[in-house]
Design a protein around this motif. Structure first.
Motif: not given
Length: 255
Positions: A132-151
């Motif tokens: 559609r030619g949308v050039d100002d869209g946005f994708i946001i993932h809800i991640n977690s601090v788990a994505g940055h640290t060991p278990p």
């Protein structure tokens, strides 16, 4: 130029029936977005409508672990609302499952929702925006601090691995969009401990997990609205600004 640029635009929020997803839905409604809440419990989404909010809510049934369900949801949005301008990949699961004794179905559920489902939703949203030619869209993932640290404890490694995958996928998505010359922005919000349905209902958790959380019974928690505010912050930035990752932890979190 803040979030008002998205007023009247279409935002799709997955896992919208409760917790963080529900808070994000209502925050976006207050800012005038047309919000499509997607979850299996569609009646719970309908309850999120706000009478005095300028935005409009649409509730659709969908299962992020099922590709056909995702494709049907995106088709509905395209046919009825024109397409998705903002995607919030919020749906996620975190069953406790051992790497040495866990069930394959539990591992598959984690990866199907947290990794593959997120990726399919992202692909469909980006393809829709580009077409559609949308050039100002946005994708946001809800991640977690788990994505940055060991278990932190055993039984959580597969969940942590899925969240590390989300972090890598986000950077891969950013590079894919840059290579296409697109100005669609991407980002992730990585919360620490949040008080949600999942964290409140620990009855089915293994003994070690219950022991871990009992030791932290006075642990501080974020509220779902705190994460929704982080999403609004991302969407509110000038188009030249891409906030790539917001790590939000409760004050005093001990791990």
């Amino acid at each position: 130029m803040g979030i008002e640029k998205y007023k009247g635009r279409v935002a799709l929020v997955t896992g919208a029936s409760a917790g963080i997803g529900a808070a994000i839905v209502q925050a976006l409604l207050k800012h005038g977005l047309t919000v499509v809440g997607m979850a299996r419990r569609v009646e719970k989404i309908k309850e999120l409508a706000l009478k005095d909010a300028p935005g409009k809510l649409h509730a659709i049934a969908g299962d992020v672990s099922d590709e056909a369900s995702i494709l049907a949801a995106f088709k509905w949005v395209k046919d009825n609302l024109g397409g998705v301008d903002v995607l919030i990949n919020n749906a996620g699961v975190f069953p406790f499952t051992s790497l040495t004794e866990g069930k394959t179905e539990d591992w598959k559920r984690i990866l199907d929702v947290n990794v593959l489902g997120l990726s399919i939703c992202t692909r469909e949203a980006v393809q829709d925006m580009l077409s559609r030619g949308v050039d100002d869209g946005f994708i946001i993932h809800i991640n977690s601090v788990a994505g940055h640290t060991p278990p932190t404890i055993d039984g959580m490694a597969m969940y942590y691995a899925s969240k590390h995958a989300v972090k890598v996928l986000l950077e891969g998505l950013r590079k894919d969009l840059v290579a296409k010359g697109s100005k669609i922005r991407v980002g992730e919000v990585s919360p620490g401990a949040v008080r949600t349905e999942g964290t409140s209902n620990m009855a089915a958790a293994p003994p070690k997990v219950l022991e871990f959380f009992s030791e932290l019974k006075d642990m501080p928690f974020l509220e779902s609205e705190d994460i929704a505010e982080a999403v609004v912050y991302m969407l509110s930035q000038h188009p030249r600004v891409q906030v790539h990752d917001v790590i939000v932890m409760p004050t005093g979190q001990p791990f």
